[in-house]
Design a protein around this motif. Sequence first.
Motif, short mmCIF file in Angstrom:
data_model
loop_
_atom_site.label_atom_id
_atom_site.label_comp_id
_atom_site.label_asym_id
_atom_site.label_seq_id
_atom_site.Cartn_x
_atom_site.Cartn_y
_atom_site.Cartn_z
N SER A 53 0.82 -1.21 0.00
CA SER A 53 0.00 0.00 0.00
C SER A 53 0.86 1.27 0.00
O SER A 53 0.40 2.33 -0.43
N ASP A 78 1.42 2.78 -3.51
CA ASP A 78 0.34 3.64 -3.99
C ASP A 78 0.48 5.04 -3.41
O ASP A 78 0.30 6.03 -4.11
N ARG A 79 0.83 5.12 -2.15
CA ARG A 79 0.96 6.43 -1.48
C ARG A 79 2.14 7.24 -2.05
O ARG A 79 2.03 8.44 -2.25
N GLY A 110 3.73 6.48 -5.02
CA GLY A 110 3.62 6.53 -6.48
C GLY A 110 4.70 5.75 -7.19
O GLY A 110 4.74 5.71 -8.41
N LYS A 111 5.62 5.14 -6.42
CA LYS A 111 6.71 4.36 -7.00
C LYS A 111 7.13 3.27 -6.03
O LYS A 111 6.90 3.37 -4.84
N ASP A 112 7.82 2.28 -6.56
CA ASP A 112 8.43 1.24 -5.72
C ASP A 112 9.75 1.79 -5.19
O ASP A 112 10.66 2.10 -5.95
#
Length: 100
Positions: free
Chosen positions: A77, A80-81, A83-85
């Motif tokens: 999750s 998602d917060r 915006g990238k790995d």
Amino acid sequence: MKATIGETVVAEASDDEIIRIEGNAYFPPSSIKSGALVESPTPYTCPWKGECQYFHIEAGSERLTDGAWSYPNPYPSAFDRVGKDFSGYVAFSPGVTVGS
């Protein structure tokens, strides 16, 4: 962008490789100078990023205890917060100069 202690560069990456999270610049694992980081046993778990790995920084004759940290396996999750790995990316504490 560089992360330095005194005159010693411990990480260097282009601005587009840096991921910014909560005011910290996270450097990609490949940008960390070999031998600069030593795993620390200090435990910490962020409620939204996951389990953190701290590192001592070895820079010439200097050692900065718990001067860097990373999230080797962040919570899904968190991607998602952010915006990238950001798995394995490394941020630095005060005492390390981060800038161009």
